[in-house]
Design an enzyme around this catalytic site. Structure first.
Site, PDB file in Angstrom:
ATOM      1  N   ARG A   1     -12.983 -50.203  35.170  1.00 42.59           N
ATOM      2  CA  ARG A   1     -13.537 -51.510  35.279  1.00 42.59           C
ATOM      3  C   ARG A   1     -13.406 -52.800  34.203  1.00 42.59           C
ATOM      4  O   ARG A   1     -13.855 -53.676  34.095  1.00 42.59           O
ATOM      5  CB  ARG A   1     -14.672 -51.624  36.259  1.00 42.59           C
ATOM      6  CG  ARG A   1     -14.738 -51.350  37.762  1.00 42.59           C
ATOM      7  CD  ARG A   1     -13.971 -51.879  38.705  1.00 42.59           C
ATOM      8  NE  ARG A   1     -14.360 -51.459  39.806  1.00 42.59           N
ATOM      9  CZ  ARG A   1     -14.774 -51.301  40.987  1.00 42.59           C
ATOM     10  NH1 ARG A   1     -16.163 -51.898  41.078  1.00 42.59           N
ATOM     11  NH2 ARG A   1     -15.011 -50.829  41.778  1.00 42.59           N
TER      12      ARG A   1
ATOM     13  N   ARG B   1     -14.964 -59.124  37.438  1.00 40.86           N
ATOM     14  CA  ARG B   1     -15.272 -60.234  37.308  1.00 40.86           C
ATOM     15  C   ARG B   1     -16.555 -60.505  36.185  1.00 40.86           C
ATOM     16  O   ARG B   1     -17.001 -61.640  35.956  1.00 40.86           O
ATOM     17  CB  ARG B   1     -16.553 -60.025  38.385  1.00 40.86           C
ATOM     18  CG  ARG B   1     -15.121 -60.192  39.523  1.00 40.86           C
ATOM     19  CD  ARG B   1     -16.663 -60.043  40.749  1.00 40.86           C
ATOM     20  NE  ARG B   1     -16.654 -58.664  41.113  1.00 40.86           N
ATOM     21  CZ  ARG B   1     -17.657 -58.444  41.706  1.00 40.86           C
ATOM     22  NH1 ARG B   1     -17.975 -59.284  42.657  1.00 40.86           N
ATOM     23  NH2 ARG B   1     -17.860 -56.892  42.504  1.00 40.86           N
TER      24      ARG B   1
ATOM     25  N   ARG C   1      -8.849 -65.064  39.997  1.00 41.11           N
ATOM     26  CA  ARG C   1      -8.831 -63.684  41.596  1.00 41.11           C
ATOM     27  C   ARG C   1      -9.279 -65.364  42.663  1.00 41.11           C
ATOM     28  O   ARG C   1      -9.663 -65.208  43.580  1.00 41.11           O
ATOM     29  CB  ARG C   1     -10.053 -63.031  41.200  1.00 41.11           C
ATOM     30  CG  ARG C   1      -9.890 -62.152  40.930  1.00 41.11           C
ATOM     31  CD  ARG C   1      -8.758 -61.278  42.477  1.00 41.11           C
ATOM     32  NE  ARG C   1     -10.392 -60.700  42.699  1.00 41.11           N
ATOM     33  CZ  ARG C   1     -10.682 -60.895  43.513  1.00 41.11           C
ATOM     34  NH1 ARG C   1      -9.337 -62.254  44.571  1.00 41.11           N
ATOM     35  NH2 ARG C   1     -11.109 -61.194  44.645  1.00 41.11           N
TER      36      ARG C   1
ATOM     37  N   ASP D   1      -6.845 -50.495  43.931  1.00 47.31           N
ATOM     38  CA  ASP D   1      -8.490 -50.345  44.596  1.00 47.31           C
ATOM     39  C   ASP D   1      -8.072 -49.488  45.050  1.00 47.31           C
ATOM     40  O   ASP D   1      -6.965 -48.583  46.001  1.00 47.31           O
ATOM     41  CB  ASP D   1      -9.030 -51.321  45.256  1.00 47.31           C
ATOM     42  CG  ASP D   1      -9.749 -50.728  45.988  1.00 47.31           C
ATOM     43  OD1 ASP D   1     -10.926 -51.355  44.757  1.00 47.31           O
ATOM     44  OD2 ASP D   1     -10.449 -50.033  46.872  1.00 47.31           O
TER      45      ASP D   1
ATOM     46  N   TYR E   1     -15.760 -44.042  52.904  1.00 46.50           N
ATOM     47  CA  TYR E   1     -15.894 -44.613  52.638  1.00 46.50           C
ATOM     48  C   TYR E   1     -15.067 -45.194  54.040  1.00 46.50           C
ATOM     49  O   TYR E   1     -15.293 -45.468  54.880  1.00 46.50           O
ATOM     50  CB  TYR E   1     -14.507 -45.453  51.820  1.00 46.50           C
ATOM     51  CG  TYR E   1     -15.726 -46.028  50.851  1.00 46.50           C
ATOM     52  CD1 TYR E   1     -16.177 -47.581  50.483  1.00 46.50           C
ATOM     53  CD2 TYR E   1     -15.012 -45.365  49.697  1.00 46.50           C
ATOM     54  CE1 TYR E   1     -16.960 -47.702  49.943  1.00 46.50           C
ATOM     55  CE2 TYR E   1     -15.445 -45.985  47.589  1.00 46.50           C
ATOM     56  CZ  TYR E   1     -16.611 -47.042  48.476  1.00 46.50           C
ATOM     57  OH  TYR E   1     -17.937 -47.929  47.156  1.00 46.50           O
TER      58      TYR E   1
HETATM   59  O1  CP3 Z   1     -10.247 -51.838  35.787  1.00 41.52           O
HETATM   60  C1  CP3 Z   1     -10.390 -50.790  36.337  1.00 41.52           C
HETATM   61  O2  CP3 Z   1     -10.441 -49.895  35.946  1.00 41.52           O
HETATM   62  C2  CP3 Z   1      -8.946 -50.893  37.460  1.00 41.52           C
HETATM   63  C3  CP3 Z   1      -8.987 -51.546  38.426  1.00 41.52           C
HETATM   64  C4  CP3 Z   1     -10.369 -50.651  39.347  1.00 41.52           C
HETATM   65  C5  CP3 Z   1     -10.984 -51.588  40.496  1.00 41.52           C
HETATM   66  N1  CP3 Z   1     -11.014 -50.911  41.821  1.00 41.52           N
HETATM   67  C6  CP3 Z   1     -10.366 -53.002  40.682  1.00 41.52           C
HETATM   68  C7  CP3 Z   1     -11.471 -54.086  41.585  1.00 41.52           C
HETATM   69  C8  CP3 Z   1     -10.286 -49.298  39.778  1.00 41.52           C
HETATM   70  C9  CP3 Z   1      -9.847 -48.037  39.324  1.00 41.52           C
HETATM   71  C10 CP3 Z   1     -11.109 -49.663  41.242  1.00 41.52           C
HETATM   72  C11 CP3 Z   1     -11.499 -48.223  41.710  1.00 41.52           C
HETATM   73  C12 CP3 Z   1     -12.118 -48.096  43.095  1.00 41.52           C
HETATM   74  N2  CP3 Z   1     -12.597 -49.139  43.527  1.00 41.52           N
HETATM   75  C13 CP3 Z   1     -13.801 -46.878  42.802  1.00 41.52           C
HETATM   76  C14 CP3 Z   1     -13.508 -45.865  42.092  1.00 41.52           C
HETATM   77  C15 CP3 Z   1     -14.100 -46.269  41.286  1.00 41.52           C
HETATM   78  C16 CP3 Z   1     -15.871 -46.760  40.958  1.00 41.52           C
HETATM   79  O3  CP3 Z   1     -16.267 -47.332  40.792  1.00 41.52           O
HETATM   80  O4  CP3 Z   1     -17.057 -45.697  41.439  1.00 41.52           O
HETATM   81  C17 CP3 Z   1     -14.448 -47.377  44.233  1.00 41.52           C
HETATM   82  C18 CP3 Z   1     -15.795 -46.643  44.311  1.00 41.52           C
HETATM   83  C19 CP3 Z   1     -14.012 -48.605  44.782  1.00 41.52           C
HETATM   84  C20 CP3 Z   1     -14.798 -49.359  45.676  1.00 41.52           C
HETATM   85  C21 CP3 Z   1     -14.593 -50.792  45.996  1.00 41.52           C
HETATM   86  N3  CP3 Z   1     -13.759 -52.476  45.398  1.00 41.52           N
HETATM   87  C22 CP3 Z   1     -16.347 -51.398  45.196  1.00 41.52           C
HETATM   88  C23 CP3 Z   1     -16.791 -50.442  45.642  1.00 41.52           C
HETATM   89  C24 CP3 Z   1     -15.847 -52.699  44.780  1.00 41.52           C
HETATM   90  C25 CP3 Z   1     -16.993 -53.709  44.512  1.00 41.52           C
HETATM   91  C26 CP3 Z   1     -17.386 -54.513  45.636  1.00 41.52           C
HETATM   92  C27 CP3 Z   1     -18.198 -55.178  44.948  1.00 41.52           C
HETATM   93  O5  CP3 Z   1     -17.903 -56.907  45.622  1.00 41.52           O
HETATM   94  O6  CP3 Z   1     -19.108 -55.218  43.866  1.00 41.52           O
HETATM   95  C28 CP3 Z   1     -14.465 -52.600  44.833  1.00 41.52           C
HETATM   96  C29 CP3 Z   1     -13.658 -53.820  44.467  1.00 41.52           C
HETATM   97  C30 CP3 Z   1     -13.194 -54.156  43.667  1.00 41.52           C
HETATM   98  N4  CP3 Z   1     -12.593 -53.865  42.657  1.00 41.52           N
HETATM   99  C31 CP3 Z   1     -13.089 -55.242  41.885  1.00 41.52           C
HETATM  100  C32 CP3 Z   1     -13.159 -55.391  41.095  1.00 41.52           C
HETATM  101  C33 CP3 Z   1     -12.478 -55.483  39.520  1.00 41.52           C
HETATM  102  C34 CP3 Z   1     -14.735 -56.389  42.269  1.00 41.52           C
HETATM  103  C35 CP3 Z   1     -13.531 -57.759  43.223  1.00 41.52           C
HETATM  104  C36 CP3 Z   1     -13.509 -58.486  43.483  1.00 41.52           C
HETATM  105  O7  CP3 Z   1     -12.873 -58.515  42.126  1.00 41.52           O
HETATM  106  O8  CP3 Z   1     -13.096 -59.794  44.066  1.00 41.52           O
END
Ligand code: CP3
Length: 369
Positions: free
Chosen positions: A38, A42, A51, A87, A165
């Site tokens: 990540r 944010r 974003r 994602d 999920y």
């Molecule tokens: O920088 C990186 O690591 C690359 C981008 C990346 C994202 N998601 C961007 C993202 C990666 C590798 C993921 C994988 C992902 N997504 C996983 C596996 C990794 C982990 O964290 O265990 C999972 C479980 C998801 C599902 C998901 N997507 C979740 C649980 C969330 C967070 C929701 C929240 O509100 O906190 C997301 C959203 C997400 N994916 C964000 C980012 C940067 C944040 C939301 C945003 O930017 O608006």
């Protein structure tokens, strides 16, 4: 920049920093390479700005924005790898499920799978290039725009994590709805996991064809399975993914890139994971580096595993925590990372302190050995 999707990989800019790839392949490195799960997120004001107001999955489908978000952390920190902004939930979308990102709530499926018959609602013959081509475009564009600075990592969710999920419909503490399937509908569970595995294999091969130089498989929800269930419902599929991706890459004349498996909280499976076709095993922070090394020997490169919350410590303390971590892992066959992703309220300067400490301490240790 206009990018011709047909550009063969050889036309990509030459790689200038191969430390991450060397460590992943088990070769010696002058310093420990480092990246953060990540890292595009944010906690960066420039990420929030770009974003702002845009729907999360629309962002994921806009290659130029994915490229820019991927590059942002690299402008701030001397990271040794980039990970494509995307994602894991794009796969359930490709299978025909609706997924929305609700602010404050996270990913949400309005119509999750409820029982075995619901599998019939999923698309059976997914055209991966058509449904997920936007990810491939983002990868190709980013690979060009990186100008060979560092390698680009592609990724996927693991079958079990995606299944959770699709059934839970969002985050869950217990995963009891998804685990209920394993006990009540074991056959349907295996059908779903196989279907996901087939798509994942094609998706990962497509990412390499598009320019990904390494691949990480996130089994973020492995921890809610015990050893037996992990052995039945996750491990065989994870193994199959690495084996089939590598065979297909060879067959297609593509580079056989290193693969990383991150099965969060599945310590009981470390020995088996280190004997599968993954070159790198990612670790969360709840296992000590020494124990992990004892269980895996030098069969694999280890990646991890500082507690992300250690970034809340004063900057001077972060250096000490990092130093101890590298002493325990050793400076070779090791990729520094956090034990899970960065949180939105983390201070970018502390992330910088983490990255710098990895480089400084590992160079010093290499020189004095
Ligand atoms: O920088 C990186 O690591 C690359 C981008 C990346 C994202 N998601 C961007 C993202 C990666 C590798 C993921 C994988 C992902 N997504 C996983 C596996 C990794 C982990 O964290 O265990 C999972 C479980 C998801 C599902 C998901 N997507 C979740 C649980 C969330 C967070 C929701 C929240 O509100 O906190 C997301 C959203 C997400 N994916 C964000 C980012 C940067 C944040 C939301 C945003 O930017 O608006």
């Amino acid at each position: 920049m206009e990018v011709d999707q047909q550009t063969p990989p050889s036309k990509f800019p030459e790689l200038k920093n191969d430390t991450f790839l060397r460590a992943a392949r088990g070769q010696d490195t002058p310093h420990v390479p480092v990246w953060c799960m990540r890292q595009a997120g944010r906690y960066l004001p420039e990420f929030r700005e770009l974003r702002a107001g845009q729907d999360f999955f629309t962002t994921c489908r806009t290659p130029e924005t994915c490229c820019e978000l991927t590059l942002q952390p690299l402008r701030r920190f001397p990271l040794d790898a980039a990970i494509i902004f995307s994602d894991i939930l794009v796969i359930p979308q490709a299978l025909g499920m609706e997924v929305v990102m609700l602010p404050g709530k996270g990913p949400t499926f309005p119509e999750p799978l409820k029982n075995a018959e619901d599998l019939l609602k999923l698309k059976m013959n997914v055209d991966v290039a058509m449904e997920l081509g936007y990810v491939f475009e983002a990868i190709t564009l980013t690979r060009h725009m990186l100008e060979g600075k560092v390698p680009l990592i592609g990724f996927t969710g693991a079958p079990w994590t995606l299944m959770t999920y699709m059934i839970e419909g969002g985050g869950s503490n217990t995963m009891s709805k998804a685990k209920r399937w394993l006990y009540q509908y074991p056959e349907a569970s295996h059908s779903l996991l196989s279907l996901l595995t087939d798509i994942i294999v094609e998706y990962l091969v497509g990412q390499v064809a598009a320019g990904a130089q390494a691949l990480q498989v996130f089994d973020s929800h492995a921890g809610c399975l015990g050893p037996r269930q992990f052995a039945e419902f996750s491990l065989p599929y994870m193994r199959d993914i690495a084996k089939r991706v590598k065979a297909k890459l060879k067959e297609a004349g593509l580079e056989v890139v290193p693969m990383i498996v991150f099965a969060k909280d599945a310590h009981y499976a470390l020995d088996e994971l280190s004997q599968s076709d993954y070159e790198v095993v990612g670790l969360d922070w709840t296992i000590s580096p020494k124990v992990a090394r004892e269980q895996t020997g030098l069969r694999v490169t280890l990646q991890g595993n500082m507690d992300p919350c250690a970034l809340y410590a004063p900057k001077e303390k972060i250096g000490n925590i990092v130093k101890r971590m590298i002493e325990e892992f050793g400076t070779q066959r090791y990729i520094a990372n956090l034990g899970h992703g960065l949180y939105p309220d983390m201070d970018p300067e502390h992330v910088g302190a983490f990255v710098e400490a990895v480089h400084t301490h590992s160079k010093n240790m290499n020189q004095s050995s």
